[in-house]
Enzyme design. Structure first.
Site, mmCIF file in Angstrom:
data_model
loop_
_atom_site.group_PDB
_atom_site.id
_atom_site.type_symbol
_atom_site.label_atom_id
_atom_site.label_comp_id
_atom_site.label_asym_id
_atom_site.label_seq_id
_atom_site.Cartn_x
_atom_site.Cartn_y
_atom_site.Cartn_z
ATOM 1 N N CYS A 1 0.752 -1.235 0.006
ATOM 2 C CA CYS A 1 -0.193 0.088 0.048
ATOM 3 C C CYS A 1 0.868 1.231 -0.143
ATOM 4 C CB CYS A 1 -1.076 -0.019 1.079
ATOM 5 S SG CYS A 1 -2.451 0.946 0.946
ATOM 6 N N HIS B 1 -3.208 -5.465 2.604
ATOM 7 C CA HIS B 1 -2.839 -5.635 4.004
ATOM 8 C C HIS B 1 -3.288 -6.807 4.456
ATOM 9 C CE1 HIS B 1 -1.671 -1.220 4.516
ATOM 10 N NE2 HIS B 1 -2.800 -1.011 3.991
HETATM 11 N N1 GLN Z 1 -1.996 6.848 2.534
HETATM 12 C C1 GLN Z 1 -2.159 5.981 1.437
HETATM 13 C C2 GLN Z 1 -3.728 5.974 0.654
HETATM 14 O O1 GLN Z 1 -4.438 6.299 1.512
HETATM 15 C C3 GLN Z 1 -1.883 4.611 1.414
HETATM 16 C C4 GLN Z 1 -2.678 3.840 2.822
HETATM 17 C C5 GLN Z 1 -2.269 2.573 3.042
HETATM 18 O O2 GLN Z 1 -1.172 2.205 3.302
HETATM 19 N N2 GLN Z 1 -3.229 1.830 3.730
HETATM 20 O O3 GLN Z 1 -3.688 5.595 -0.368
#
Ligand code: GLN
Length: 250
Positions: A102, A202
């Site tokens: 992510c 995740h």
């Molecule tokens: N901040 C990034 C987004 O919102 C990554 C989010 C995350 O790592 N879950 O896309």
């Protein structure tokens, strides 16, 4: 067994990039090595921490809030010779395996435009760019990891505002079966660039997806010990957990 072989895992920003238990990925890698007699140690590469990247066999970078992603720019030293960013880019081009989740995935790309319109130039080590949308892409996800041998299904959880697009010719890590994936539009999920496996998933990702974990370990092991074989493990429990999610979602 692969006795007295050693691997070093470089964990980038464990303090800042660790959403939804992403740290569980390094624990899984260590365990799956130990069960084979391979010693895997984790080196923390947080803000202000460093190491000789030539000693690192596998990098891991987890997810984070937009704010966290911006705060580590200084430490990454994008565009600066000898910085973490430039050494990580060199490692990727030297086929060192990387798992990026992510926010960590996004940071390896060219740039990120937040929902406030703020653009941050990121490392540019992989051919993707990301632009945040108004609403977040949240939920359980399933995809076929078509960039891995046998295209194993992957189960996970995503929560991102970012919509990631792959440059022409870039190879997605997989094809979405359920969920949003890279951008909720083109049916792709993640990217495989050289030995970078990057995904929005995740979970943590690896405990319920042993095929992905072992591909990373195999890549790292065979790069450090050419010709080394990775003995199979009894993954009945892991696949039961995987299949329980698959059945619930698909
Ligand atoms: N901040 C990034 C987004 O919102 C990554 C989010 C995350 O790592 N879950 O896309």
């Amino acid at each position: 067994m692969a006795d007295n072989m050693q691997l070093t895992i470089g964990h980038l920003y464990p303090d800042l990039l660790n959403l939804y238990g992403d740290r569980g990925n390094t624990i899984t890698l260590q365990k799956r090595c130990a069960w084979r007699g391979i010693t895997a140690r984790v080196v923390s590469l947080g803000a202000g921490e460093d190491a000789d990247f030539d000693d690192i066999d596998l990098f891991f970078m987890g997810g984070g809030q937009d704010f966290d992603q911006y705060t580590l720019m200084e430490d990454l030293g994008i565009g600066r010779a000898g910085s973490k960013a430039s050494r990580l880019t060199a490692a990727i081009e030297a086929d060192v395996p990387v798992l990026a989740i992510c926010g960590g995935y996004q940071i390896l790309g060219e740039y990120y435009v937040g929902h406030d319109g703020q653009r941050a130039d990121f490392i540019g080590a992989i051919p993707v760019y990301t632009e945040a949308g108004e609403d977040r892409m949240i939920g359980n996800m399933v995809y076929e990891a078509t960039a891995l041998e046998g295209s194993p299904t992957v189960v996970g959880f995503e929560n991102h505002a970012g919509r990631t697009r792959l440059r022409e010719g870039a190879v997605p890590l997989g094809r979405v079966v359920k969920g949003f994936g890279n951008n909720g539009e083109d049916g792709t999920e993640g990217i495989r660039y050289r030995n970078v496996l990057a995904t929005y998933s995740h979970g943590p990702l690896l405990p319920k997806n042993p095929a992905v974990a072992d591909e990373l370990i195999r890549l790292a092991l065979q790069r450090r010990y050419p010709g080394a074989e990775l003995p199979a493990l009894d993954d009945a429990l892991e696949w039961r957990a995987h299949d329980a999610m698959l059945k619930r979602l698909v």
